[in-house]
Scaffold this active site. Structure first.
Site, PDB file in Angstrom:
ATOM      1  N   CYS A   1      26.109  32.552  30.782  1.00  0.00           N
ATOM      2  CA  CYS A   1      27.084  32.035  31.732  1.00  0.00           C
ATOM      3  C   CYS A   1      27.010  32.821  33.042  1.00  0.00           C
ATOM      4  O   CYS A   1      26.866  34.046  33.032  1.00  0.00           O
ATOM      5  CB  CYS A   1      28.481  32.141  31.128  1.00  0.00           C
TER       6      CYS A   1
ATOM      7  N   GLU B   1      29.074  39.377  24.279  1.00  0.00           N
ATOM      8  CA  GLU B   1      29.227  39.621  25.712  1.00  0.00           C
ATOM      9  C   GLU B   1      29.449  41.104  25.971  1.00  0.00           C
ATOM     10  O   GLU B   1      28.836  41.690  26.875  1.00  0.00           O
ATOM     11  CB  GLU B   1      30.393  38.805  26.275  1.00  0.00           C
TER      12      GLU B   1
ATOM     13  N   THR C   1      34.960  38.520  29.970  1.00  0.00           N
ATOM     14  CA  THR C   1      35.508  37.368  30.698  1.00  0.00           C
ATOM     15  C   THR C   1      36.493  36.535  29.896  1.00  0.00           C
ATOM     16  O   THR C   1      37.273  35.772  30.468  1.00  0.00           O
ATOM     17  CB  THR C   1      34.376  36.445  31.186  1.00  0.00           C
TER      18      THR C   1
ATOM     19  N   SER D   1      35.820  32.082  17.967  1.00  0.00           N
ATOM     20  CA  SER D   1      35.904  31.951  19.424  1.00  0.00           C
ATOM     21  C   SER D   1      36.984  32.872  19.984  1.00  0.00           C
ATOM     22  O   SER D   1      38.171  32.682  19.714  1.00  0.00           O
ATOM     23  CB  SER D   1      36.206  30.493  19.801  1.00  0.00           C
TER      24      SER D   1
ATOM     25  N   ASN E   1      38.015  33.180  23.122  1.00  0.00           N
ATOM     26  CA  ASN E   1      38.928  32.534  24.066  1.00  0.00           C
ATOM     27  C   ASN E   1      39.927  31.631  23.356  1.00  0.00           C
ATOM     28  O   ASN E   1      41.071  31.501  23.782  1.00  0.00           O
ATOM     29  CB  ASN E   1      38.150  31.792  25.164  1.00  0.00           C
TER      30      ASN E   1
ATOM     31  N   SER F   1      34.950  26.607  24.335  1.00  0.00           N
ATOM     32  CA  SER F   1      33.734  26.286  23.581  1.00  0.00           C
ATOM     33  C   SER F   1      33.959  25.139  22.591  1.00  0.00           C
ATOM     34  O   SER F   1      33.138  24.914  21.703  1.00  0.00           O
ATOM     35  CB  SER F   1      33.242  27.529  22.837  1.00  0.00           C
TER      36      SER F   1
END
Length: 303
Positions: free
Chosen positions: A104, A134, A169, A224, A226, A269
């Site tokens: 990303c 990440e 992020t 996930s 997020n 996602s």
């Protein structure tokens, strides 16, 4: 019962780009082994859809991207949206693999910021989730990047003259705020660069703006980050019943008992197709008092 689809929800630009790259790669190399280094995004249904295109995923709990790369002997390797370290990239080239980088842009931007501050002699604090790919890529940049998961990780760090703090992020606004406040107390001159991506931020803010909601469904994979942060923020926001579900078939009727206003959101996602099935099932329940059991058609998951 009122059904409220939260806006915005679902795929972010980074996920859309990664999926499009995966589809393009499958088309470009039809007779070549294609392997995804980890989950392209943290959603098992998207991974399954990629497998239908002939893209295999190599993933093993506790293994770093560098270790997973040892399992790929030839062909094409796709790096996921979560970003990758230079060490992994160079090792893939040395192995003679064809590299497709689906990192990303926001993740890559954070890595560049960290490198810029390191070049100026700064120590960098990086707030993230342990073992997340990440975070793994950023920590690998230098021994002068210090991983911080919570306020307790600051206690044993020495005093630094030049120090900057940034973050993964996909963290929650609430979560990094607590760490940032503790970091400012210990390092009054610390430079702060909040790198929560815009897609993550506006999805979190949309949850914070909800009012008089009896039940919220967050559609997303348990892996996930997020999606999990959306759930945590909803709980912090005092929504009484919050459920992280993967598909419409995970909904239990007892969760909807006495619920007058039900909201639906989804992680960055999560395929729109799966979220729409949840909305469809809940709308049917609102009108007939029956949940729909919907079959998942894999071919729609990469649309």
């Amino acid at each position: 019962m009122e059904i409220i689809p939260v806006i915005p929800r679902g795929y972010c630009k980074g996920v859309v780009r990664a999926i499009n790259l995966a589809k393009q790669t499958a088309h470009k190399y039809p007779n070549t082994t294609i392997t995804m280094l980890g989950m392209i995004v943290h959603n098992k249904y998207v991974v399954e859809a990629c497998e239908q295109l002939g893209i295999q995923c190599v993933e093993e709990k506790g293994k770093t991207r560098l270790e997973l790369l040892d399992k790929i002997k030839s062909g094409v390797v796709i790096f996921t949206a979560h970003g990758i370290s230079e060490e992994v990239y160079h090792k893939a080239i040395e192995k003679g693999l064809i590299v497709v980088d689906a990192s990303c842009d926001d993740v890559t931007k954070t890595q560049l910021i960290v490198k810029e501050y390191l070049s100026k002699g700064y120590e960098v604090l990086y707030i993230g989730k342990k073992h997340h790919p990440e975070a793994e890529a950023v920590i690998a940049i230098s021994e002068h990047v210090h991983f911080i998961e919570n306020e307790n990780d600051l206690v044993n760090l020495p005093k630094y003259n030049k120090i900057m703090v940034t973050n993964q992020t996909t963290m929650s606004i609430i979560e990094i705020y607590k760490v940032l406040e503790a970091a400012k107390e210990k390092y009054p001159n610390i430079e702060i660069l909040d790198e929560i991506c815009n897609a993550t931020r506006i999805r979190q803010e949309a949850i914070e703006k909800l009012e008089n909601i009896d039940c919220l469904f967050v559609v997303g994979d348990p892996k996930s980050n997020n999606s999990n942060k959306l759930k945590e923020i909803a709980i912090e926001h005092n929504i009484p019943n919050v459920y992280l579900i993967e598909t419409s078939n995970d909904i239990k009727e007892e969760w909807l008992k006495d619920a007058n206003r039900v909201a639906i959101t989804s992680g960055a996602s999560t395929p729109t197709y799966l979220t729409n099935q949840v909305i469809q099932s809940l709308n049917n329940y609102a009108s007939t008092n029956k949940l729909l059991h919907l079959k998942i058609d894999i071919k729609h998951l990469l649309d």
